[in-house]
Design a protein around this motif. Structure first.
Motif, mmCIF file in Angstrom:
data_model
loop_
_atom_site.group_PDB
_atom_site.id
_atom_site.type_symbol
_atom_site.label_atom_id
_atom_site.label_comp_id
_atom_site.label_asym_id
_atom_site.label_seq_id
_atom_site.Cartn_x
_atom_site.Cartn_y
_atom_site.Cartn_z
ATOM 1 N N TRP A 206 -1.010 -2.677 6.497
ATOM 2 C CA TRP A 206 -2.066 -2.222 6.423
ATOM 3 C C TRP A 206 -3.159 -3.222 6.187
ATOM 4 N N THR A 207 -3.940 -3.491 6.801
ATOM 5 C CA THR A 207 -4.934 -4.558 6.651
ATOM 6 C C THR A 207 -6.527 -3.770 5.891
ATOM 7 N N ASP A 208 -6.836 -4.301 4.812
ATOM 8 C CA ASP A 208 -7.862 -3.716 4.224
ATOM 9 C C ASP A 208 -9.145 -4.441 4.843
ATOM 10 N N ARG B 63 -3.314 3.059 -5.051
ATOM 11 C CA ARG B 63 -2.459 2.815 -3.730
ATOM 12 C C ARG B 63 -2.067 1.250 -3.532
ATOM 13 N N GLY C 230 5.659 -1.588 8.522
ATOM 14 C CA GLY C 230 4.302 -1.698 8.976
ATOM 15 C C GLY C 230 3.215 -2.411 8.124
ATOM 16 N N GLN D 129 -3.604 -8.190 4.077
ATOM 17 C CA GLN D 129 -2.522 -7.459 4.403
ATOM 18 C C GLN D 129 -1.564 -6.831 3.220
ATOM 19 N N TRP D 130 -1.175 -5.691 3.596
ATOM 20 C CA TRP D 130 -0.358 -4.964 2.859
ATOM 21 C C TRP D 130 0.903 -4.371 3.362
ATOM 22 N N ARG E 71 0.954 -1.358 -0.023
ATOM 23 C CA ARG E 71 -0.035 0.072 0.112
ATOM 24 C C ARG E 71 0.842 1.356 0.025
ATOM 25 N N THR F 101 1.842 5.378 -0.111
ATOM 26 C CA THR F 101 1.600 6.580 -0.130
ATOM 27 C C THR F 101 2.370 7.478 -0.643
ATOM 28 N N SER G 104 3.210 -1.392 4.110
ATOM 29 C CA SER G 104 2.876 0.125 4.083
ATOM 30 C C SER G 104 4.268 0.744 3.467
ATOM 31 N N ARG H 96 5.969 4.597 2.008
ATOM 32 C CA ARG H 96 5.690 5.981 1.582
ATOM 33 C C ARG H 96 6.945 6.598 0.792
ATOM 34 N N THR I 33 6.089 -1.013 13.242
ATOM 35 C CA THR I 33 4.723 -0.297 13.074
ATOM 36 C C THR I 33 4.923 1.218 13.553
#
Length: 105
Positions: free
Chosen positions: A30-32, A80, A28, A37-38, A16, A18, A40, A42, A105
């Protein structure tokens, strides 16, 4: 669940992204809404003309100590949520590095 799956000698990594962040980083999970799970990530690049995708591939290459030419976007060009193929990445060292980033995290 995990952010990666093995596909032969390759890994498919769910990320995922950003774009336009103040600093580039990976770490970390990210869970949809479906429970997937993805990893994270940036990047500082903007999401125009593939700049953010290119920055993500370069960032993954650096973090994983893997040639960025062996990392390609499988899906999610303008989304994303992305899936990236890491050619030849089904190695214990690389998997351990990804798992370490997941734990942040």
């Amino acid at each position: 669940m995990t952010v990666w799956v093995q596909a032969g000698d390759d890994l498919i990594l769910a990320v995922r992204l950003t774009p336009g962040a103040s600093k580039a980083a990976i770490g970390g999970v990210w869970t949809d809404e479906k429970g997937a799970q993805w990893l994270s990530a940036r990047v500082t690049a903007v999401p125009e003309k593939g700049r953010a995708n290119g920055a993500l591939i370069a960032l993954l290459g650096k973090y994983l100590d893997w040639p960025k030419g062996a990392i390609s976007l499988e899906s999610g060009d303008s989304n994303r949520l992305k899936r990236l193929r890491i050619r030849g990445g089904a190695q214990p060292r690389l998997i351990a590095t990804i798992e370490k980033q997941v734990e942040l995290t």
